[in-house]
Structure formats: C-alpha cells, structure tokens
Motif scaffolding. Structure first.
Motif, PDB file in Angstrom:
ATOM      1  N   ARG A 190     -15.659  -8.301  -7.379  1.00 17.60           N
ATOM      2  CA  ARG A 190     -14.327  -8.523  -7.928  1.00 17.60           C
ATOM      3  C   ARG A 190     -13.348  -7.482  -7.374  1.00 17.60           C
ATOM      4  NH1 ARG A 190     -14.608  -7.612 -13.657  1.00 17.60           N
ATOM      5  NH2 ARG A 190     -16.543  -8.769 -13.743  1.00 17.60           N
ATOM      6  N   ILE A 191     -13.795  -6.217  -7.361  1.00 17.33           N
ATOM      7  CA  ILE A 191     -12.923  -5.161  -6.853  1.00 17.33           C
ATOM      8  C   ILE A 191     -12.585  -5.415  -5.395  1.00 17.33           C
ATOM      9  CG2 ILE A 191     -12.807  -2.708  -6.295  1.00 17.33           C
ATOM     10  CD1 ILE A 191     -14.477  -2.185  -8.775  1.00 17.33           C
ATOM     11  N   SER A 195     -10.080  -8.035  -4.838  1.00 16.34           N
ATOM     12  CA  SER A 195      -8.707  -7.689  -5.186  1.00 16.34           C
ATOM     13  C   SER A 195      -8.005  -6.993  -4.017  1.00 16.34           C
ATOM     14  CB  SER A 195      -8.673  -6.820  -6.444  1.00 16.34           C
ATOM     15  OG  SER A 195      -9.085  -5.515  -6.149  1.00 16.34           O
ATOM     16  N   TYR A 196      -8.783  -6.541  -3.052  1.00 19.83           N
ATOM     17  CA  TYR A 196      -8.185  -5.984  -1.837  1.00 19.83           C
ATOM     18  C   TYR A 196      -8.166  -6.991  -0.695  1.00 19.83           C
ATOM     19  CZ  TYR A 196      -8.416  -1.361  -3.938  1.00 19.83           C
ATOM     20  OH  TYR A 196      -8.250  -0.273  -4.754  1.00 19.83           O
ATOM     21  N   PHE A 203      -1.640  -2.097   3.861  1.00 18.95           N
ATOM     22  CA  PHE A 203      -1.529  -1.400   2.605  1.00 18.95           C
ATOM     23  C   PHE A 203      -2.747  -0.529   2.411  1.00 18.95           C
ATOM     24  CE2 PHE A 203      -0.304  -0.932  -1.739  1.00 18.95           C
ATOM     25  CZ  PHE A 203       1.063  -1.101  -1.670  1.00 18.95           C
ATOM     26  N   ILE A 246      -6.564   3.812  -0.491  1.00 22.78           N
ATOM     27  CA  ILE A 246      -6.672   5.049  -1.262  1.00 22.78           C
ATOM     28  C   ILE A 246      -5.315   5.597  -1.689  1.00 22.78           C
ATOM     29  CG2 ILE A 246      -8.927   6.102  -0.879  1.00 22.78           C
ATOM     30  CD1 ILE A 246      -8.016   7.255   1.691  1.00 22.78           C
ATOM     31  N   TYR A 247      -4.306   5.365  -0.887  1.00 18.39           N
ATOM     32  CA  TYR A 247      -3.015   5.954  -1.243  1.00 18.39           C
ATOM     33  C   TYR A 247      -2.105   4.986  -1.985  1.00 18.39           C
ATOM     34  CZ  TYR A 247      -4.380   9.910   1.528  1.00 18.39           C
ATOM     35  OH  TYR A 247      -5.043  11.003   1.995  1.00 18.39           O
ATOM     36  N   ARG A 248      -2.518   3.721  -2.004  1.00 26.66           N
ATOM     37  CA  ARG A 248      -1.753   2.718  -2.727  1.00 26.66           C
ATOM     38  C   ARG A 248      -0.297   2.659  -2.313  1.00 26.66           C
ATOM     39  NH1 ARG A 248      -5.763   3.529  -6.255  1.00 26.66           N
ATOM     40  NH2 ARG A 248      -5.164   5.624  -6.819  1.00 26.66           N
ATOM     41  N   ARG A 283     -13.541   4.515   4.410  1.00 27.92           N
ATOM     42  CA  ARG A 283     -13.432   3.110   4.804  1.00 27.92           C
ATOM     43  C   ARG A 283     -12.144   2.465   4.281  1.00 27.92           C
ATOM     44  NH1 ARG A 283     -17.120   4.950   7.344  1.00 27.92           N
ATOM     45  NH2 ARG A 283     -19.164   4.033   7.678  1.00 27.92           N
ATOM     46  N   PRO A 331     -10.561  -8.410 -16.308  1.00 32.10           N
ATOM     47  CA  PRO A 331     -11.320  -8.709 -15.083  1.00 32.10           C
ATOM     48  C   PRO A 331     -10.466  -8.514 -13.824  1.00 32.10           C
ATOM     49  CG  PRO A 331     -10.925 -10.714 -16.363  1.00 32.10           C
ATOM     50  CD  PRO A 331     -10.392  -9.581 -17.162  1.00 32.10           C
ATOM     51  N   GLU A 332      -9.159  -8.669 -13.957  1.00 34.36           N
ATOM     52  CA  GLU A 332      -8.305  -8.503 -12.768  1.00 34.36           C
ATOM     53  C   GLU A 332      -8.284  -7.054 -12.309  1.00 34.36           C
ATOM     54  OE1 GLU A 332      -5.700 -10.033 -15.340  1.00 34.36           O
ATOM     55  OE2 GLU A 332      -4.918 -11.674 -14.107  1.00 34.36           O
ATOM     56  N   LEU A 333      -8.390  -6.159 -13.293  1.00 29.49           N
ATOM     57  CA  LEU A 333      -8.341  -4.746 -12.953  1.00 29.49           C
ATOM     58  C   LEU A 333      -9.709  -4.266 -12.472  1.00 29.49           C
ATOM     59  CD1 LEU A 333      -6.756  -2.145 -12.953  1.00 29.49           C
ATOM     60  CD2 LEU A 333      -7.355  -1.828 -15.341  1.00 29.49           C
ATOM     61  N   ALA A 334     -10.779  -4.835 -13.071  1.00 28.61           N
ATOM     62  CA  ALA A 334     -12.151  -4.485 -12.707  1.00 28.61           C
ATOM     63  C   ALA A 334     -12.370  -2.981 -12.739  1.00 28.61           C
ATOM     64  CB  ALA A 334     -12.502  -5.039 -11.323  1.00 28.61           C
ATOM     65  N   ARG A 357      -3.982  -1.927  -8.667  1.00 30.21           N
ATOM     66  CA  ARG A 357      -4.684  -1.269  -7.575  1.00 30.21           C
ATOM     67  C   ARG A 357      -3.809  -1.099  -6.341  1.00 30.21           C
ATOM     68  NH1 ARG A 357      -9.933  -0.282  -7.912  1.00 30.21           N
ATOM     69  NH2 ARG A 357     -10.882  -0.985  -9.833  1.00 30.21           N
ATOM     70  N   LYS A 358      -2.772  -1.899  -6.276  1.00 29.27           N
ATOM     71  CA  LYS A 358      -1.942  -1.825  -5.079  1.00 29.27           C
ATOM     72  C   LYS A 358      -0.651  -1.075  -5.336  1.00 29.27           C
ATOM     73  CE  LYS A 358      -3.714  -6.036  -3.176  1.00 29.27           C
ATOM     74  NZ  LYS A 358      -3.521  -7.469  -3.186  1.00 29.27           N
ATOM     75  N   ASN A 359      -0.504  -0.557  -6.571  1.00 25.15           N
ATOM     76  CA  ASN A 359       0.786   0.013  -6.885  1.00 25.15           C
ATOM     77  C   ASN A 359       0.728   1.508  -7.102  1.00 25.15           C
ATOM     78  OD1 ASN A 359       3.453   0.376  -7.912  1.00 25.15           O
ATOM     79  ND2 ASN A 359       3.434  -1.819  -8.288  1.00 25.15           N
ATOM     80  N   GLY A 360       1.501   2.234  -6.339  1.00 27.53           N
ATOM     81  CA  GLY A 360       1.530   3.677  -6.474  1.00 27.53           C
ATOM     82  C   GLY A 360       2.466   4.152  -7.566  1.00 27.53           C
ATOM     83  N   ARG A 378       0.221  15.435  -2.569  1.00 29.04           N
ATOM     84  CA  ARG A 378      -1.100  14.927  -2.160  1.00 29.04           C
ATOM     85  C   ARG A 378      -1.767  15.826  -1.132  1.00 29.04           C
ATOM     86  NH1 ARG A 378      -1.749   8.673  -2.755  1.00 29.04           N
ATOM     87  NH2 ARG A 378      -3.196   8.873  -4.469  1.00 29.04           N
ATOM     88  N   ASN A 405     -21.260   6.633   4.141  1.00 29.28           N
ATOM     89  CA  ASN A 405     -21.163   5.179   3.986  1.00 29.28           C
ATOM     90  C   ASN A 405     -22.304   4.446   4.670  1.00 29.28           C
ATOM     91  OD1 ASN A 405     -18.452   4.278   2.674  1.00 29.28           O
ATOM     92  ND2 ASN A 405     -18.026   6.103   3.867  1.00 29.28           N
TER      93      ASN A 405
END
Lengths: 321, 529, 307
Positions: A50-51, A54-55, A79, A82-84, A284, B119-122, B179-182, B201, B409
């Motif tokens: 799911r995570i 979302s990307y 986009f 990690i830095y969003r 990654r 679930p959208e946020l997971a 997740r996409k918003n800073g 940062r 990784n």
C-alpha cells in the motif's frame, strides 16, 4: 557560436539519456526501496504494498517513465520521497551549499596551484623544488577523508580556530550583515580548504611540468640568446603558453567543485549535492537519484565543453568540431 | 618584502581574532546526531531518532514507563475501564493548548485515530491498532471513549501509540496527500513542553520552551539544539571538546577510552534488541538441529563481547531480551565448548574424510564440504568484526565460512528473498510479545521467518500465548516457547547490545533519565548545573 | 629512455614485493594468536608467548619465574604454569600495534599491500586494454565510429560512478576480487581512450605516416605497426599513476561493502575502516597510510618524463 549551441544541445541530450538509463536501471535493480519498513517484523506485506503504491511504484515501468517525462515538462523533475518536495527544489538548495564551498575551493586551488607550479618550475632542480614537489604528491595521495578529519582535529579541536562542522552558527539570524559574512567565511574555510587540496596539488604539478616544457623550447632559447631580460621572457612568452593546457584541467575539475564531494560534505556536515546524491541512492529515493544524475552529468559534460571552448579562445589554432 | 609583511600581519590578526572569539554563556544544550529526523509529521516518521525528538514536542495520552506496563497520566488526567473491560474512557486535561493557541481536545484524538488507521496513509504501526481497536469517539472536549474488539493485555499501550496531532491543521490536507506534502514540516503546530523554532535540514533543529505548555515549571532548559553531523568521528570529537552535550550511541571503544573524564559521563542501559546469526534452514547443511546446536557451541560469544564490544553487551538466549518481562530466566547461554560442538557435528555425519581440514558429508549422493557464506551489512563496523571473529572460531571446528558484505538495501533484498546461507543481523523487539512473524511456519512465505524455521508445536503454543489475557499464565507458555527455540536454535542468539550515551557534566546527571524507551525520556526535567 | 628504465626498476621492485610479501610478514594477517589478549595494542607493545611442552601457548603481558612456577598476567586474568611444563618464552613485539581483533597491523599491511597492488595493476591493464581498443578504433576509423565511441566515452565519464558500482553489486550474487578488478578497470579506461585517440589523430598527419602511405603501405598495417606503438608508449607511462589512483578508489568502495571482503586486508579497506575508530585506536591507519603515499610517490616518480 552555432557549434557551441549544438554542443550544448548535445550535452542536454546526452545527460537526459544517461538519466533515462539510470531511471530504468533503478526499476530493475534487485534491491528494496523503503527498506526500513521491512525492519518492522509486524508490518504486513499488504501494508508495504500500500505504501509503495502511494508513491506510484506499483505501476508498470513504462507508465512510471512517462510520468517522469511529464514531471520534467512541468519543471518539477519528479517528487522526492524523503524530502516530500519537488526534486528541483531539493537540488537547488543543495547546489547552493555546494557552491558556497566549491567556488572558493575552485579559486584557491587554481590560483595557488598556478602560482606554486610556476615558482617551482623557475627553481627547478633546487632543494625547494624537490621538497615542495614531493609534498604536493603526498597531499595528493592522502585520501580526502583523512585530510578532513585531521583538519578538524588540529584546527578546530586542538587550536579552536574554526568550527568543526556546519555552515552557520546557531545565532546566525541575530547577526548583523558583516558578522554574517564573517561567520560564513569562518565556517567554509576548512571544508573549502580540504576540497581544494588534491586539485591544487594536481594543478601545481601540471603547471610545473608544462612550464618546464615551454622553457625548453627553441623560441625561448632564442629569446635568451637575443639577450632579452629573463623576467620579461618568462612572463611575456613562457607563461601564456605554459598556462594554456591548464584550461583543460579546469574543465575536468569543474565537476569536482560543482557536483559536490560526498566525503567533504559528510565530514563537515554540509547539506550539498554530493551528500544528497549518496543519501538518495542509499535510501532508494528514485526520483531524486535520477534528478541528480541529470543535473550532475550535465555539469560534467558542460565542464568538458567549457574547457573546449576556452581552448579555442586561448589558442586560435584549434577549432571546435 | 613589504607586501609579505602586511600579509603576515593580516593572517596573524585573523588567527588571533578567531582564537579569541568570546564564549557566550551557554544557557542551552546541544544534542548531537549522525542522522536527521524524517519529518515533523509523526505519521511519516520511521526512524527511532525521529520518535525520540517528536515525543518532546507532541503529547501522548499517557507516559509509558520503562517496564512497558505502567502508564502515568499526561494529556489524559485519568481513565476508567468499563465493567467488561472492552471500553476505556479517558478524561483529558482542560488546559492544553496547541502552539497556535487552539485548545487540544478529545476531537483531536478522535481525528488522530482516523489518521492512524487510514489505509490511504498506511502508517507503519497501524496494523495492531486496526486489528484491536474498534472505535474512538469524543463525547465532548475532554471525554474520550475507546472501544476495543476484545479484551487483551495491551489495551492502553495500543491507544497510547496513536500520535495526537492538531486536527484544525491536518484536516486541510486529505490523508492520501500526506506522504507527498511537505506542508507539515514548516512551522509544525505542537503541544509538548518544547516547540520547534527552526529546522534546517541536515544541519540543525532548534527546540525552545513552549510558553503555552500546561505545566509552567517545565521545561527547565529553555533551549535545545539538535546538531546533525553525519561523520561519526567529527561528531565524537565535538562531544569530547564540549561543543555537544548529549551524544547518543557512543561506540564501546570510545566509551572505554574516555571513561572517567571530568567533563562528561557515559550512561549505559540495555537496549531492547538482540544480534543473531540466522541459519537458513532451506540449506541442507543447516536443516539439522544438531548442526545448529554445534555451531552455537562453537562460537565464543563471551570473547566477542569482551573484545569487540568491550564488555558492553549481555549474552542473549532467546528472542526476548533479558530485561523484558516475558524473558525466560532459566535459560543459560550456550557455553563455548569445542569438544561438544565437534561431537555434535560428527553425530550429524560431518567428518573430515579427505583430511583437508574441512568437514564433509555425503548429501544426496554427493560429497559436500562444510562451506557457507555469511552475509551482513557493510555499514555496521561491529558486525564486520563479529563476522571475522565467528569465521575464526568456526574454522577451528573444520567449518569454512566466508563473509559477504552488502550495502543495506541490497542486504535487505537478500534477506527478504531468503537468498543466503547464514545472516548476521539484529532485531529490535516490539514491546508486545509475539513471535509469529519471526518463527511461525506461516511466516516463511510472507513474513520475517527468513530462516524458514518450522516447528508445528511452536506454532501451536505461540498462537495460544499471543492472545492470552492473563500475563502470568501467558508467561508460562512464553517460557516453554523459548525453551523450544533454545533447543532448536533456528538462530544462534549472540548478544543484546548495551546502549551507551554520552552526557556532559553541564547537565545535572541526577535529573536525567535515559532508558530503552528514549534517551531523551525526561528531557523537560533536565537541569543545567 | 629514462622513464622506461625507471618503470623497469619499479616493476622489479613490485614483483619481488608481491613474491615475498607472505614471507616477510611476521604474524598471521588473518587470524590472531590470541584475540582477547592482543586486541587493540598500541604500537611497540611487547608481549610474551609462553610455549608449553604439550604444545599450548599462553600470551601474557608480564611473567615471572618463581621457585617452581611461572606466574603470568593477562588482560583479564592471572595464572601460573609449572616450570617443568615450560618449553620456552618468546618475546613478541608489535611495532605498529594491533587492531581490535588482535591482528598485527604490520603483517596486515604487508599482506594487504600485495592485494592492493595486484588489484591496482591488473585493473589498470584492463583499463589500458579497453582504452586502447576504443581509442584505436575511434582514431583509426574516424567519422561515425569515432563519434559514437567518443559519445560512449562521454557517457561513461559523466555517469555517476558510485551508482554504476551499486548496480553491479546488486546484480552479482557474490563479490570476488575479480569482479572488483573488473569494475575498477571499467571505471577508468576513458582517459586512456581519449588520450590514444588524440595521439592517433596527431600521428596520422605526421610526416613518416604520410610517407609510408604514399609508398603504398596498407593502411591497417601502418596503423598497427607504426602508429600504435608510438601512441601506446605515452599511455603506458600513465599506468603507474592509475595504479595509485585505483588503490585509493578501492578504499572508497570498501566503504559500501564492494571492496575486498573481510578478513582479507588491503591498504584501502584498512585506512577506511580505521577512520571509524580514529578516536580509540589512532595507530591503525599510520602504516597503510604511509605506504599508500609512498606508492603513489614512487609511481609518480616512475612516470615522470625527464626532458
């Protein structure tokens, strides 16, 4: 002029190609993105999927590729996970930090390198020449991370002259303009110095060799035979010819200063391009990796182009093809 | 010459000014770290360090204590259980405000629960909460009702895991966009003893006293900096030099060398984690229990702890660390015993028949040498050294082990694909005992049973213990389960590392509590000398 | 001519080092005599090896013979053995100290140098080989082939190196020294290719080549027999420099696990690992550091062309 434009176009095309390759390689690479998620033994596969989705990582590679092209067209360059924020913003911020360190290093390494190289050539064979030449070689052969750590140890820890890390003091925002400038220089001294050391010794040795080469040429001997003053010969006739090849070195070393050095940025805690690149690879952060590749490969190719152009300016005999 | 002289004086005066920069009286402390935090949105954070910092700026319902069973009031003044224990009513404080002046209410908690389970946020830790909590409802500003699906021992712990975030801010952006918003990283709105003054940062985080914090006595230290220095040597140098006051995770050799300094102390406490070697039981060599036991006997773990970790570790015997309540105290670590190891190996059919110093055995009609590769991750210097020590020990048994390091990784990929012979790694344990994800037969395919261990009796016991409500009777089953694992040795349990933190003597050490929950456990109570 | 003589000298030196490295190392570079007692000893530490008649060995920091016993002190304990069991006592000295696992730094450096040099030399020759082929093709054929080959060279130059390494790491099951050598070689042929191509273009217009062409020699033969040797020699002079560079590069790769795998030492992985323990065991990088610098110095001296 047309040639230059064509070469620039070429450079853009080439760096785009390289990033496309990186983009595709990243997708087929058998490694894990978001690996820290997997460290949690309680997290189900479903949640991980799911995570990832979302990307947009669950889509076919080709679709992801077109999304990326679209992002480039929109000026985001993707986009960052990690830095969003848009990749272009991340790169811009990091590039600023890299420049702050890189430009002074560039100036001093070439400035000092040329001066030292020329002086060594003039004192060729004397003890000082041999001593300094070997010293330069040793400087060149010590890994940068050791140079950096030793500088921190000596200049910051023992002597207390310079701050050991970072770009600004805690109270930077409360300072007056002059203090800010001073604070900045105070902070960038060690990292800049470290970054420039290896190129400086390379430049010095390069200049020394080429000056000697020119000195041994017939026209210089002629001029001497004619009885011209030695200083005059040296600065009028020898130097311009000897410094010409340094231009190539300039192009080659440009990326070292502008693309960021992982080692120096890590040691001195500078949020520059090199650190960003390595973080993005290790974590990654695909869009960021690809974006940086695009940027850095463009700088490298541009560096080559600049050295070619400079060459034609200084040496009219050579033309850009 | 004159130019040279001027230059000389210029440099000299520059050096002098630099050398004499006046030290301003420091009324703040600096915490050092090699990594930055992930985000100020708690639902996006993954690292432990981020949690350590976020817990200073966000309030939870209650404070969880070191034993993982005691909770004391924080945002909730008190709570009441329903008769059937399926419901807890929390009564919230009336005097807690967000940094923008809005009151923190039960509606915030209700919204936070929605976020946590979306679930959208997971969210990373959502699994248990989704499974166990049916509903969270705010009756009014200060009353909150939590309904559970069934009765189980960790009811308060689960609801307390939910981070409480300001609804009026977070509502502006739908969960799917988080997740996409800073957005949440700029000027985060919080309600803890500290608030975020700035975040550069990769450089620093500045926390300052939250004037609106309900307890006006805290925090005692009004300004806290987190300084990020990725290079460990540089970071440690700054700590030794007094520029950094708190240094989390000091390496054992550094702690050993600088123990007894006047300027700082080292605080040591057990970490809820353990290091192990996992034997991939899909590999025919390790399928035999006797072989795994022999290898456990053949590794000198005590010496590894003494030499590499300078004594800063405890032998591990089971997947529950020795400080955890479910740990079986009766188990004694496998002693280092070469003779016993050799005997077990020969019982398992491993003999050196060709005299090359390496054991061999006929498996499936082919003669196989006792050779395998141990993988571990390259970034971890301690693991590198432990791997070499193990290699040397096993060679004495006639077992040839090679070492392969991978970048993290890639390492994870090999583990998840079960693509290895043996792995040197570690787990951080969850605070609720459940071993199904690590050793259950069902977890072989889709879970963390990376060594493909399978024992039906273990499966049965584990399933019954995990849901047992009475902790005392659960403990009995857990003890038996640990005995099974001890006997089977799917892992060779190596050691539980001791965490070493450095702390400057500028801080009154008697006011500081550091424990396995957080090294900043009571930061707001710390005092300067 | 002078340069060739120097290279010859250096080669002799290097080859004899490679041959005798194992013999001159005083201790086992891989396995410690006694991990517990020899761990992290500073330079010039003296310890005693007490050999017993039954073949056992005891490592001790101090010992005294008293009446019928030998009393000794170890790191965590004391002990004694009967005088009648004693065979002899050998004094060991660790000139450059020992590492955390009790291995002698001097021996590791000597042994590691062998690996480092081998890696550097073989990888440079791979680079030379690839560079030669690309350079000759580009220089000889010119036109489209030249353009394509030079673009490929550009791509390799601009490609993020670390990323390339990571790709190879992820794709290959296991890293061996050979895969490491291969990747180092493939990362560093570009300069040579460019150099050879430029030399080729220059030589193509030289009088002797034009003369040969006008006499009617076949073009390919001219290229291989007359131009190539003239182009290769200057490139060969750069090899020693490359060797030094590659030894340093290996140290960076070992940082991400792509270097030579433990327990095998190289100069590179010794100094990069030592960086992490700088504050506790400062003596670890000294010898490998000095030797890397010396190697680069010698290699430079060898490739320096005297006028």
């Amino acid at each position: 002029m047309r040639v230059i434009l064509k070469r620039i176009f070429n450079a853009i095309f080439l760096s785009f190609g390289i990033s496309a390759v990186v983009f595709l390689l990243l997708r087929v690479l058998p490694s894990v993105s978001f690996s820290d998620l997997y460290l949690n033994p309680r997290l189900s596969d479903e949640a991980i999927t799911r995570i990832k989705s979302s990307y947009g990582l669950d889509k076919p590679v080709l679709v992801q590729f077109f999304v990326w092209i679209k992002e480039i067209a929109m000026g985001n360059f993707g986009f960052s996970f990690i830095y969003r924020k848009p990749v272009i913003d991340c790169i811009f911020d990091a590039f600023l930090s890299t420049l702050i360190i890189g430009l002074p290093a560039l100036i001093y390494s070439f400035g000092l390198g040329i001066v030292v190289g020329v002086q060594l050539a003039r004192k060729k064979g004397k003890a000082i020449d041999k001593l300094v030449s070997s010293f330069l070689l040793i400087l060149y052969s010590i890994p940068t991370f050791w140079v950096g750590i030793i500088f921190v140890l000596v200049f910051s820890n023992v002597l207390g002259f310079f701050p050991p890390s970072g770009l600004r003091s805690f109270n930077f925002s409360e300072m007056s303009f002059l203090e800010k400038i001073f604070d900045l220089f105070w902070h960038i001294f060690l990292p800049s110095f470290t970054l420039g050391i290896a190129p400086m010794s390379a430049v010095a040795r390069f200049v020394r060799t080429h000056t000697l080469k020119v000195l041994s040429q017939t026209y210089v001997k002629m001029a001497k035979a004619k009885g011209l003053e030695e200083r005059l010969i040296f600065y009028r006739h020898v130097l311009p010819n000897a410094l010409l090849p340094v231009v190539t070195l300039f192009g080659l070393y440009l990326p070292v200063f502008l693309a960021g050095s992982v080692v120096v940025e890590e040691i001195f805690s500078i949020p520059g391009l090199g650190k960003l690149a390595i973080d993005s690879i290790f974590q990654r952060d695909y869009p960021l990796t690809v974006g940086i590749t695009l940027f850095v490969s463009f700088i490298v190719i541009l560096g080559n182009l600049i050295s070619d152009i400079l060459y034609t300016i200084f040496d009219p005999r050579i033309r850009l093809e | 010459m004159r130019v040279n002289q001027i230059l000389f004086f210029l440099v000299l005066s520059l050096l002098l000014t630099l050398g004499c920069r006046k030290e301003v009286k420091r009324n703040y402390i600096v915490i050092g770290s090699t990594i930055d935090i992930d985000s100020f949105n708690p639902y996006l954070s993954t690292s432990l360090f981020t949690q350590d910092i976020l817990d200073r700026v966000y309030l939870r319902l209650a404070v969880e204590h070191e034993d993982y069973r005691t909770f004391t009031p924080l945002l909730a003044k008190r709570w009441e259980w329903s008769k059937d224990s399926l419901q807890i009513t929390f009564y919230l404080r009336n005097d807690v405000y967000w940094t923008d002046g809005v009151k923190t209410t039960a509606y915030d908690v209700e919204y936070s629960f929605k976020a946590a389970t979306s679930p959208e946020l997971a969210w990373l830790n959502a699994e248990d909460i989704v499974r166990n909590i049916e509903d969270v409802k705010a009756l009014n500003e200060t009353t909150l009702v939590v309904k559970y699906r069934y009765v189980y021992p960790y009811q308060v712990m689960d609801i307390n895991d939910v981070w409480i975030i300001p609804r009026h801010i977070y509502e502006k952006i739908p969960f799917s966009e988080w997740r996409k918003n800073g957005f949440f990283d700029h000027n985060p709105v919080t309600n803890g003893p500290y608030k975020v003054a700035r975040w550069e940062r990769g450089q620093l985080i500045e926390l300052v006293k939250n004037e609106r914090y309900f307890d006006k006595n805290y925090p005692k230290i009004e300004r806290v900096f987190v300084k990020i220095v990725p290079n460990e040597s540089n970071l440690t140098l700054q700590f030794l030099n007094g520029e950094i006051d708190v240094l989390p995770s000091v390496s054992p050799s550094v702690a050993e060398k600088y123990e007894g300094s006047k300027n700082f102390k080292f605080v040591k406490y057990p970490h809820l984690a353990y290091e192990y070697i996992g034997w991939n039981q899909k590999n025919p060599i390790f399928a035999d229990k006797k072989v795994r036991q022999a290898l456990s006997y053949g590794i000198n773990v005590d010496e590894i702890i003494n030499v590499i970790l300078k004594g800063n570790a405890v032998r591990s015997t089971s997947p529950f660390p020795s400080t955890f309540w479910a740990h079986n105290e009766k188990l004694k670590p496998y002693p280092y015993d070469i003779q016993r190891a050799k005997k077990l190996l020969s019982e398992a059919g491993w003999r050196d028949s060709d005299g090359d110093g390496i054991l061999d055995k006929v498996i499936g009609g082919k003669k196989v040498d006792f050779k395998f590769t141990l993988i571990t991750n390259a970034e971890n210097q301690t693991r590198r050294e432990v791997a070499v020590a193990i290699q040397n020990d096993l060679l004495k048994l006639g077992v040839k082990m090679e070492i392969q390091l991978y970048e993290f990784n890639t390492f994870m990929r090999h583990i998840l694909d079960r693509n290895f012979d043996a792995v040197l790694s570690g787990w951080r344990i969850a605070t609720k005992p459940d071993l199904s994800s690590l050793f259950h037969t069902e977890a072989i395919k889709s879970g963390h049973n990376i060594v493909s261990y399978s024992n039906p009796y273990f499966d049965k016991l584990n399933d019954s213990a995990a849901v047992l409500n009475n902790l005392a009777s659960a403990k009995k089953i857990w003890d038996e389960i640990q005995e099974i694992l001890y006997e089977d040795q799917p892992y060779t349990f190596l050691y539980e590392p001791v965490r070493i933190n450095g702390i400057s003597n500028r801080i009154k050490i008697e006011t500081v509590k550091m424990n396995s929950i957080s090294f900043l456990f009571n930061l707001h109570e710390w005092e300067l000398r | 001519m002078m340069a060739q003589r120097k290279i010859f000298l250096v080669s002799i030196f290097v080859i004899s080092y490679l041959a005798f490295a194992d013999l001159i190392a005083p201790f086992d570079p891989i396995m410690s005599l006694d991990r517990q007692n020899l761990s992290s000893l500073p330079p010039l530490t003296r310890v005693y090896e007490i050999n017993l008649k039954d073949g056992r060995k005891v490592i001790a920091f101090e010992y005294v013979k008293e009446s019928e016993f030998v009393y000794y002190t170890q790191r965590f304990s004391r002990g004694r053995v009967k005088l009648e069991d004693l065979k002899n006592v050998r004094s060991l000295i660790f000139v450059f100290g020992t590492d955390n696992l009790g291995r002698d730094v001097l021996s590791r450096t000597i042994y590691g140098g062998k690996i480092s040099l081998l890696i550097g030399i073989i990888a440079s020759f791979i680079a030379l080989f690839v560079g030669l082929i690309v350079g000759v093709f580009a220089g000889y054929f010119g036109g489209i082939a030249d353009k394509i080959l030079m673009r490929i060279t550009d791509v390799f130059l601009a490609f993020p190196k670390l990323f390339l390494v990571l790709v190879v790491v992820s794709l290959s099951q296991r890293q061996t020294i050979f895969s490491l050598i291969l990747i180092l070689g493939l990362l560093s042929w570009m300069g040579i290719a460019r150099f050879i191509r430029a030399e080729f273009l220059k030589l193509k217009n030289m009088e002797f080549v034009l003369a040969l062409e006008s006499v009617g020699f076949p073009e390919l033969r001219i290229a291989l027999k007359h131009i190539l040797p003239n182009a290769v020699l200057p490139a060969l002079v750069n090899i020693p420099l490359l060797v030094g560079d590659l030894i340093l590069t290996e140290s960076i790769l070992s940082f991400i696990g792509f270097g030579v795998q433990p327990p095998t030492p190289t100069w590179g992985n010794m100094i990069s690992e030592a960086e992490k323990s700088l504050l506790s065991t400062w003596w670890l990088p000294i010898l490998p550091g000095i030797l890397i610098s010396a190697t680069v110095l010698i290699m430079n001296w060898a490739s320096e062309v005297e006028e």
